[in-house]
Design an enzyme around this catalytic site. Structure first.
Site, PDB file in Angstrom:
ATOM      1  CG  HIS A  66     -39.704 139.760   2.607  1.00  0.00           C
ATOM      2  ND1 HIS A  66     -38.661 140.523   2.121  1.00  0.00           N
ATOM      3  CD2 HIS A  66     -39.435 139.600   3.936  1.00  0.00           C
ATOM      4  CE1 HIS A  66     -37.798 140.788   3.090  1.00  0.00           C
ATOM      5  NE2 HIS A  66     -38.250 140.259   4.205  1.00  0.00           N
ATOM      6  CG  HIS A  76     -33.051 135.923  11.209  1.00  0.00           C
ATOM      7  ND1 HIS A  76     -33.995 136.417  12.088  1.00  0.00           N
ATOM      8  CD2 HIS A  76     -33.500 136.269   9.969  1.00  0.00           C
ATOM      9  CE1 HIS A  76     -34.951 137.014  11.417  1.00  0.00           C
ATOM     10  NE2 HIS A  76     -34.681 136.944  10.125  1.00  0.00           N
TER      11      HIS A  76
END
Length: 285
Positions: A180, A116
């Protein structure tokens, strides 16, 4: 840098965005993506050059610091089927030769299946995987030892010099970040089945929400806007400690931005806890 022939867009990606089929989360970030997509449509690119990371899926046993795909596809993921990318092999081959002559030890890849990190920006910014020919440029952002930030900048500068010689309108994309720390990347292993990956993410999701660092994100976006390479170098090289292992993906922003060497204006930034990520999108002026 936006000239008549080049547009640079950098954007975060997240599997959580795909799972949110009702688009209830990350609305400010999605608005920024929509603005970027409008700019891409107006630019009408004839070629896409995509700097993306890998989540230890395409590259496990041999992990190049930098790669260039002469042929590639995307794997089936998040309800999307596997697909083949339209890679212009002659241009990609010429770029690989230019990069090597420029001192960038790039690995040539064929028939590589990407995830992705590459598929999402093509869908979000161009509306599909088959709209425009694309040259994928993988950057190792997940498997230590990582390429230093300065090498990512040098990679982008060398790619930009090659693009200067093309007549096509080129959209340059950098994808990943910002702060993150996915639990699946916090473990140091290259043999991780998809089921185990999903289990680790589910178990660590609550803790990962607390690892978003808006202050680091703001400093990074400010440095991107000013195209302050010394600041970007420090921020990227210290990303793991200050912003989580996933923040190392900003190396793709450095490479993409360095193709033009000019600042990128932030279109939107949003902390999206459901996606455990500080999400941003920026574009050249």
């Amino acid at each position: 840098m936006t000239t008549g022939r080049r547009l640079v867009v950098c954007a975060s990606h997240s599997p959580g965005m795909e799972r949110d089929t009702e688009k209830a989360q990350g609305r400010e970030f999605r608005d920024g993506l929509a603005r970027a997509r409008e700019e891409v449509a107006a630019f009408d690119p004839e070629l896409v050059v995509l700097f993306g990371g890998d989540h230890r899926r395409a590259f496990r046993h041999v992990v190049p610091a930098f790669g260039i795909a002469l042929s590639a596809g995307v794997m089936a993921e998040a309800g999307h089927p596997a697909a083949t990318l339209d890679v212009p092999g002659d241009i990609a081959r010429a770029m690989s030769e230019h990069l090597l002559r420029s001192g960038i030890d790039v690995a040539v890849c064929r028939k590589i299946d990407l995830d992705h990190a590459f598929a999402q920006p093509l869908r979000d910014l161009l509306g599909g995987l088959d709209r425009t020919p694309v040259i994928p440029l993988p950057v190792n952002c997940a498997t230590p030892p990582l390429p230093p930030a300065e090498r990512a900048l040098a990679f982008g500068r060398a790619a930009g010099t090659f693009l200067d010689g093309l007549t096509e309108r080129v959209l340059v994309i950098g994808t990943g970040g910002l702060s993150h720390s996915p639990p699946s990347l916090e473990v140091d292993t290259f043999e991780l089945a998809d089921e185990e990956r999903a289990r680790l993410i589910a178990q660590g999701a609550e803790a990962a929400r607390k690892k978003i660092n808006p202050e680091w994100d703001a400093a990074f976006l400010e440095a991107v806007a000013a195209w302050d390479e010394p600041a970007l170098t420090v921020l990227a090289d210290e990303a793991t400690e200050r912003a989580g292992v996933g923040a190392n993906e900003v190396r793709t922003w450095l490479a993409a931005g360095a193709t033009g060497g000019a600042g990128l204006r932030t279109l939107r930034y949003q902390v999206v806890e459901e996606w455990i990520t500080g999400m941003a999108v920026a574009a050249s002026t």
